[in-house]
Motif scaffolding. Structure first.
Motif, mmCIF file in Angstrom:
data_model
loop_
_atom_site.group_PDB
_atom_site.id
_atom_site.type_symbol
_atom_site.label_atom_id
_atom_site.label_comp_id
_atom_site.label_asym_id
_atom_site.label_seq_id
_atom_site.Cartn_x
_atom_site.Cartn_y
_atom_site.Cartn_z
ATOM 1 N N PHE A 70 -3.004 1.183 -3.400
ATOM 2 C CA PHE A 70 -1.549 1.229 -3.516
ATOM 3 C C PHE A 70 -1.122 2.168 -4.651
ATOM 4 O O PHE A 70 -0.114 2.879 -4.534
ATOM 5 C CB PHE A 70 -1.021 -0.179 -3.752
ATOM 6 N N ALA A 71 -1.878 2.178 -5.766
ATOM 7 C CA ALA A 71 -1.524 3.005 -6.929
ATOM 8 C C ALA A 71 -1.939 4.458 -6.764
ATOM 9 O O ALA A 71 -1.522 5.311 -7.547
ATOM 10 C CB ALA A 71 -2.162 2.433 -8.195
ATOM 11 N N LEU A 72 -2.761 4.781 -5.761
ATOM 12 C CA LEU A 72 -3.265 6.145 -5.588
ATOM 13 C C LEU A 72 -2.211 7.011 -4.921
ATOM 14 O O LEU A 72 -1.632 6.631 -3.902
ATOM 15 C CB LEU A 72 -4.548 6.122 -4.752
ATOM 16 N N GLN A 73 -1.940 8.172 -5.508
ATOM 17 C CA GLN A 73 -0.977 9.100 -4.956
ATOM 18 C C GLN A 73 -1.659 10.096 -4.017
ATOM 19 O O GLN A 73 -2.887 10.127 -3.900
ATOM 20 C CB GLN A 73 -0.259 9.855 -6.088
ATOM 21 N N THR A 74 -0.861 10.931 -3.363
ATOM 22 C CA THR A 74 -1.405 11.892 -2.401
ATOM 23 C C THR A 74 -2.244 12.968 -3.071
ATOM 24 O O THR A 74 -3.175 13.500 -2.460
ATOM 25 C CB THR A 74 -0.248 12.552 -1.634
ATOM 26 N N ASP A 75 -1.946 13.314 -4.347
ATOM 27 C CA ASP A 75 -2.726 14.347 -5.031
ATOM 28 C C ASP A 75 -3.974 13.802 -5.699
ATOM 29 O O ASP A 75 -4.658 14.534 -6.419
ATOM 30 C CB ASP A 75 -1.856 15.046 -6.085
ATOM 31 N N GLY A 76 -4.283 12.522 -5.511
ATOM 32 C CA GLY A 76 -5.506 11.936 -6.053
ATOM 33 C C GLY A 76 -5.346 11.258 -7.388
ATOM 34 O O GLY A 76 -6.273 10.613 -7.866
ATOM 35 N N THR A 77 -4.176 11.356 -8.027
ATOM 36 C CA THR A 77 -3.930 10.701 -9.316
ATOM 37 C C THR A 77 -3.316 9.320 -9.082
ATOM 38 O O THR A 77 -2.823 9.016 -7.999
ATOM 39 C CB THR A 77 -2.993 11.550 -10.179
ATOM 40 N N SER A 78 -3.361 8.481 -10.136
ATOM 41 C CA SER A 78 -2.834 7.111 -10.045
ATOM 42 C C SER A 78 -1.441 7.048 -10.662
ATOM 43 O O SER A 78 -1.142 7.720 -11.663
ATOM 44 C CB SER A 78 -3.770 6.137 -10.773
ATOM 45 N N MET A 79 -0.586 6.209 -10.063
ATOM 46 C CA MET A 79 0.765 6.026 -10.585
ATOM 47 C C MET A 79 0.748 5.107 -11.806
ATOM 48 O O MET A 79 -0.165 4.295 -11.964
ATOM 49 C CB MET A 79 1.652 5.421 -9.492
ATOM 50 N N THR A 80 1.762 5.235 -12.634
ATOM 51 C CA THR A 80 1.939 4.322 -13.754
ATOM 52 C C THR A 80 2.547 3.011 -13.264
ATOM 53 O O THR A 80 3.012 2.902 -12.131
ATOM 54 C CB THR A 80 2.830 4.964 -14.818
ATOM 55 N N ILE A 81 2.549 2.014 -14.160
ATOM 56 C CA ILE A 81 3.094 0.698 -13.793
ATOM 57 C C ILE A 81 4.584 0.804 -13.471
ATOM 58 O O ILE A 81 5.090 0.202 -12.511
ATOM 59 C CB ILE A 81 2.856 -0.311 -14.923
ATOM 60 N N SER A 82 5.320 1.582 -14.282
ATOM 61 C CA SER A 82 6.761 1.721 -14.035
ATOM 62 C C SER A 82 7.030 2.401 -12.692
ATOM 63 O O SER A 82 7.974 2.032 -11.989
ATOM 64 C CB SER A 82 7.400 2.530 -15.163
ATOM 65 N N GLU A 83 6.186 3.364 -12.339
ATOM 66 C CA GLU A 83 6.368 4.025 -11.042
ATOM 67 C C GLU A 83 6.067 3.069 -9.886
ATOM 68 O O GLU A 83 6.758 3.079 -8.861
ATOM 69 C CB GLU A 83 5.469 5.255 -10.955
ATOM 70 N N MET A 84 5.014 2.261 -10.049
ATOM 71 C CA MET A 84 4.673 1.320 -8.984
ATOM 72 C C MET A 84 5.745 0.238 -8.835
ATOM 73 O O MET A 84 6.024 -0.227 -7.725
ATOM 74 C CB MET A 84 3.306 0.693 -9.268
ATOM 75 N N GLN A 85 6.346 -0.198 -9.952
ATOM 76 C CA GLN A 85 7.363 -1.253 -9.882
ATOM 77 C C GLN A 85 8.621 -0.800 -9.156
ATOM 78 O O GLN A 85 9.386 -1.635 -8.661
ATOM 79 C CB GLN A 85 7.719 -1.704 -11.299
ATOM 80 N N GLN A 86 8.839 0.488 -9.066
ATOM 81 C CA GLN A 86 10.011 0.992 -8.358
ATOM 82 C C GLN A 86 9.819 0.951 -6.852
ATOM 83 O O GLN A 86 10.793 1.055 -6.110
ATOM 84 C CB GLN A 86 10.316 2.426 -8.801
ATOM 85 N N LYS A 87 8.592 0.806 -6.373
ATOM 86 C CA LYS A 87 8.340 0.751 -4.937
ATOM 87 C C LYS A 87 8.709 -0.640 -4.412
ATOM 88 O O LYS A 87 8.482 -1.653 -5.086
ATOM 89 C CB LYS A 87 6.875 1.061 -4.637
ATOM 90 N N PRO A 88 9.289 -0.721 -3.197
ATOM 91 C CA PRO A 88 9.780 -2.026 -2.701
ATOM 92 C C PRO A 88 8.678 -3.037 -2.418
ATOM 93 O O PRO A 88 8.878 -4.232 -2.541
ATOM 94 C CB PRO A 88 10.538 -1.633 -1.420
ATOM 95 N N ASP A 89 7.472 -2.568 -2.044
ATOM 96 C CA ASP A 89 6.390 -3.497 -1.696
ATOM 97 C C ASP A 89 5.430 -3.733 -2.854
ATOM 98 O O ASP A 89 4.278 -4.095 -2.649
ATOM 99 C CB ASP A 89 5.615 -2.966 -0.488
ATOM 100 N N TYR A 90 5.908 -3.505 -4.090
ATOM 101 C CA TYR A 90 5.031 -3.712 -5.257
ATOM 102 C C TYR A 90 4.651 -5.183 -5.419
ATOM 103 O O TYR A 90 3.488 -5.516 -5.661
ATOM 104 C CB TYR A 90 5.736 -3.190 -6.511
#
Length: 396
Positions: A70-90
């Motif tokens: 879930f935290a993995l982005q399309t470019d291969g890097t991981s999202m931060t906690i604040s970025e993940m919390q903005q997603k509706p299915d977090y």
């Protein structure tokens, strides 16, 4: 900042000690150990944990992999906690993982044998983890010292700190004085360096003279070496002629020896042929024995393949049995959850029915009470009217 009371300090100390104890054995759960547990490669730990704890480990590892995906982005890097919390299915990904980790650690805390088994494994903790545990231990010791420090000791420490500050001021003053002395010493050293430069110039001139004398000495030595080389060459030529005559003599003796040893050579050749025949017979016997051994190895391999095939069938059979057990366990959990929800609905219905009945009883009671009040009022009015009518008769 206000000073902690004894009760607050005791609470903080108890929390830190409990956290240190839990982190002490939890830090042994390295990724490598968790991978062994999830794959079932460590039989000793699996026996100690039991099916329930092992299933919780596997569920937690699965949820953790889902969270990483879930935290993995399309470019291969991981999202931060604040970025993940903005997603509706977090919450759908994070909350099950949080609950599973809490349940797992509670079950581990209730199983001392499992904790001892984890601690007995090879220590694979990182340096950062050990530093974190040491920092918490130092924090606990600091809290304990603050708790056990009396007012007199605190005052003594303050006085000692003031004394150290006064010493620091004196030390700064001494440092400035020493800096002045150092500057003076540097000037003196610069003068000495200038003197040494003059001395080096003088020594370089003397070195140049010494090189010139060395070149002359080298030329003389070269002439002497050439004369010595000519003398040694003549001596070598004389010795070479003597050795050549000796070589001719030795060659003649060698020819005589070769003739005398020819018969011995023929005898040894015959013996060699005989030995070669014997060796050939032994080789043939060895080949026959090796053929028998090869056939035996082929038979053993066939038996091994048959045993391995049976083992594969048994492993597939037991894998199906384990899958069936897991399915039955999941169905039992689903049934239990349904029963719990049904029981909650029944309890809710009973409470609502009780409230409705109580409300109805209150309405009926109030209605009866109103009727009773009205009947009493009518009786009082009837009594008053009867009394007024009886008064004229009594006057007569």
């Amino acid at each position: 900042m206000t000073k902690l009371t004894n009760v607050d300090a005791q609470r903080v100390l108890a929390v830190i000690e409990d956290m240190l104890e839990k982190l002490g054995w939890a830090s042994h759960l390295t990724p490598e150990l968790l991978q062994h547990i999830s794959n079932g490669t460590n039989e000793e730990l699996i026996k100690t944990f039991g099916d329930d704890l092992l299933r919780r480990f596997q569920l937690t590892m699965q949820l953790e992999r889902q969270f990483e995906s879930f935290a993995l982005q399309t470019d291969g890097t991981s999202m931060t906690i604040s970025e993940m919390q903005q997603k509706p299915d977090y919450d759908d990904v994070y909350k099950p993982l949080k609950k599973s980790v809490r349940d797992l650690y509670r079950k581990l805390a209730e199983n001392p044998s499992a904790i001892n088994a984890i601690k007995s494994m090879p220590d694979g903790r990182t340096h950062a983890t050990l530093r974190f545990l040491n920092s918490l231990s130092e924090l606990k010791d600091l809290t304990l010292r603050r708790l056990t420090t009396t007012v007199e000791e605190d005052k003594a420490r303050s006085e000692l700190l003031e004394e150290y500050m006064e010493k620091e001021k004196q030390a700064n003053l001494d440092r400035r004085n020493l800096q002045k002395e150092l500057n003076h010493i540097r000037r003196e050293r610069e003068k000495a360096a200038s003197t040494r430069t003059d001395l080096i110039t003088k020594l370089k001139a003397e070195l140049q003279d010494l090189k010139h004398w060395t070149q002359q000495r080298s030329a003389k030595l070269e002439e002497e070496s050439q004369a010595r080389e000519e003398f040694q060459r003549k001596a070598f030529e004389e010795k070479e002629s003597v050795l050549s005559s000796q070589l001719q003599k030795v060659t003649d003796e060698l020819s005589g020896e070769q003739k005398s040893h020819k018969d011995d050579e023929d005898h040894l050749r015959k013996r060699k042929m005989k030995i070669e025949n014997e060796v050939e017979q032994w080789i043939n016997k060895y080949d026959r024995d090796m053929d028998a051994k090869v056939q035996e190895v082929v038979d053993i391999k066939a038996m091994y393949e048959e045993e391995r095939r049976k083992l594969t069938e048994l492993e597939e059979h037991f894998a199906k049995i384990d899958a069936e057990r897991e399915r039955i366990s999941e169905e039992q959990e689903i049934i239990a959850e349904r029963q719990r929800k049904h029981q909650e609905k029944e309890n809710f219905r009973h409470r609502m029915a009780a409230k409705i009945q109580a409300h109805w009883k209150g309405l009926v009671t109030r209605r009866d009470f109103e009727k009773l009040k009205k009947s009493k009022k009518k009786k009082k009015k009837a009594g008053k009217k009867g009394g007024k009518r009886s008064k004229p008769g009594s006057a007569k």
